[in-house]
Design an enzyme around this catalytic site. Structure first.
Site, short mmCIF file in Angstrom:
data_model
loop_
_atom_site.label_atom_id
_atom_site.label_comp_id
_atom_site.label_asym_id
_atom_site.label_seq_id
_atom_site.Cartn_x
_atom_site.Cartn_y
_atom_site.Cartn_z
N HIS A 34 0.82 -1.20 0.00
CA HIS A 34 0.00 0.00 0.00
C HIS A 34 0.86 1.26 0.00
O HIS A 34 2.02 1.26 0.42
CB HIS A 34 -0.92 0.02 1.22
CG HIS A 34 -0.18 0.02 2.54
ND1 HIS A 34 0.37 1.16 3.10
CD2 HIS A 34 0.10 -0.99 3.40
CE1 HIS A 34 0.95 0.87 4.24
NE2 HIS A 34 0.81 -0.43 4.45
N GLU B 127 -3.03 -6.90 7.41
CA GLU B 127 -1.78 -6.60 8.10
C GLU B 127 -1.60 -7.53 9.29
O GLU B 127 -2.58 -8.08 9.83
CB GLU B 127 -1.80 -5.14 8.57
CG GLU B 127 -0.63 -4.70 9.44
CD GLU B 127 0.69 -4.68 8.70
OE1 GLU B 127 1.23 -5.78 8.45
OE2 GLU B 127 1.18 -3.58 8.39
#
Length: 321
Positions: free
Chosen positions: A65, A153
Site C-alpha cells: 500500500h 496486516e
C-alpha cells in the site's frame, strides 16, 4: 513460452478426477462455473477425453500500500483502529504511480488480450491503494477483484499504546521477528499460517482458471495482490519455501513498491524473470535463494529442485563434502 500440459481422464470420483483435479462442471439453470473454462478435447488413447488446464497467469504482482497516516505518525494507532487508517496525499500519488508502472510493464508484452485481476486486503489503506492504482486501467482490462481478509496486516493488538509498542518491538528484535507474538496480536508465524490458506486458494483459482472470463483462454492474465509489507514478505516465504532465517533477512518494500513473480519458460514463477540480481539482493535474497530463482525460471509446475542448497545438505552436519 508456456509449456502445454494435458491430463488423461480415467475413472472419475464424485467431485474430482483420479489426479485430484476438480472435474468439469456445467450450467445448471442460470448458474455458471469457472470450471467450464477447462478445455476438453478428444485425443487420448481410445478417443478418451483430455483435460487441458487453463493458462496460468503471466504474472503475480505484489504491491505494498501507499504511504499511510500511520507511516507518518505512529501515534495514529493509539486513537484510530488499524483497519481504518487511510492513505496520505503522498500515498495516493504512490498508488497512482504504481498503477501506471504495472500498466507499462504489461503493455511491454505487446499483447492485445491482457487483463488484470485483483486481490486486496480489506484495510482502508489497501482499498484506497487499489482504487487509485486501478485508475490506470480501463474497465475492459479489469477481469475482477476479490477482497481477501487473509491478506490483512499483521495484528499488533487493537488500539496500541505507543510506549508499550516501543517495548514490544525491542523485545521482538531480541526474540526474533518471525516468532515474537505481540500481546493480543499476531506473530509473523501466525501470518504464515493464514497466508498458507490463501496460497492454496490462489493455486486452486489458477488451476481452474477462475481469472479467465467465460469462453476465454488467455495466457496474458496478470494477478495483482495489494497488501502489506510483512504480509507480502511472508507470502513470498511461503510460496518459495524460504527458511525462517531467510525471511528475517528480507527488507521491507517501500510504500507503493512492487515485487513481480513472472511465469518462466517452464510455467513456474520466478522473481528473476522481471527483477535483476542487484534488486533482489537489495531485497534480501542470498546466493542460495538466487540459485533457486534461476531454477524456477526453467522448471515446470510440480517439479522439485532436489539440488537446491536450501532443501538438502546444509540442514545436516555429518557430511564430509
Amino acid at each position: 513460452m508456456q509449456m502445454a500440459t494435458t491430463f488423461l481422464l480415467t475413472s472419475i470420483k464424485c467431485c474430482e478426477d483420479s489426479l485430484g483435479l476438480a472435474r468439469p462442471k456445467y450450467e445448471n439453470g442460470s448458474a455458471s462455473f469457472p470450471e467450464k473454462n477447462l478445455v476438453l478435447d478428444r485425443g487420448g488413447a481410445g478417443g478418451g477425453l483430455l483435460l487441458k488446464p487453463p493458462p496460468r497467469p503471466r504474472r503475480i504482482v505484489l504491491v505494498r500500500h501507499g504511504q499511510s497516516e500511520g507511516n507518518v505518525d505512529e501515534s495514529v494507532y493509539t486513537r484510530v483502529a488499524d483497519p481504518k487508517i487511510g492513505l496520505t496525499a503522498k500515498g495516493i500519488g504512490e498508488a497512482e504511480e504504481s498503477g501506471r508502472r504495472i500498466r507499462e510493464m504489461i503493455e511491454g508484452d505487446e499483447e492485445d488480450d491482457w487483463k488484470v485481476y485483483f486481490y486486496v486486503s480489506p484495510y482502508r489503506r489497501t482499498l484506497e491503494t487499489l482504487r487509485n492504482l486501478a485508475k490506470a486501467f480501463d474497465r475492459c482490462r479489469i477481469a475482477g477483484v476479490r477482497e481477501e481478509p487473509r491478506l490483512r496486516e499483521q495484528d499488533f493488538g487493537n488500539f496500541q499504546d505507543r510506549e508499550q509498542m516501543k517495548i514490544d518491538k525491542s523485545l521482538r528484535a531480541v526474540y526474533g521477528r518471525f516468532f515474537y507474538r505481540f500481546p493480543n496480536g499476531e506473530s509473523a508465524a501466525d501470518v504464515y499460517d493464514r497466508i498458507t490458506g490463501f496460497r492454496e486458494t490462489l493455486r486452486a483459482d489458477i488451476d481452474i482458471g477462475r481469472f479467465q472470463p467465460p469462453g476465454e483462454q488467455s495466457p496474458n492474465m496478470n494477478v495483482v495482490i495489494v497488501s502489506h509489507g510483512l504480509t507480502l514478505r511472508v507470502f513470498l516465504t511461503r510460496w518459495y519455501k524460504w527458511t525462517v532465517d531467510q525471511f528475517e533477512g528480507l527488507t521491507n518494500m517501500a510504500n507503493g513498491d512492487m515485487i513481480v513473480m513472472e511465469r518462466g519458460y517452464g510455467g513456474r514463477y520466478s522473481l528473476l524473470m522481471h527483477h535483476n540480481e542487484k534488486e533482489l539482493r537489495e531485497f534480501g535474497l542470498t546466493d542460495e535463494m538466487l540459485i533457486d530463482q534461476e531454477w524456477q525460471k526453467m522448471a515446470k509446475p510440480g517439479q522439485v529442485n532436489y539440488n537446491s542448497p536450501m532443501t538438502g545438505p546444509p540442514f545436516f552436519t555429518h557430511f564430509d563434502d
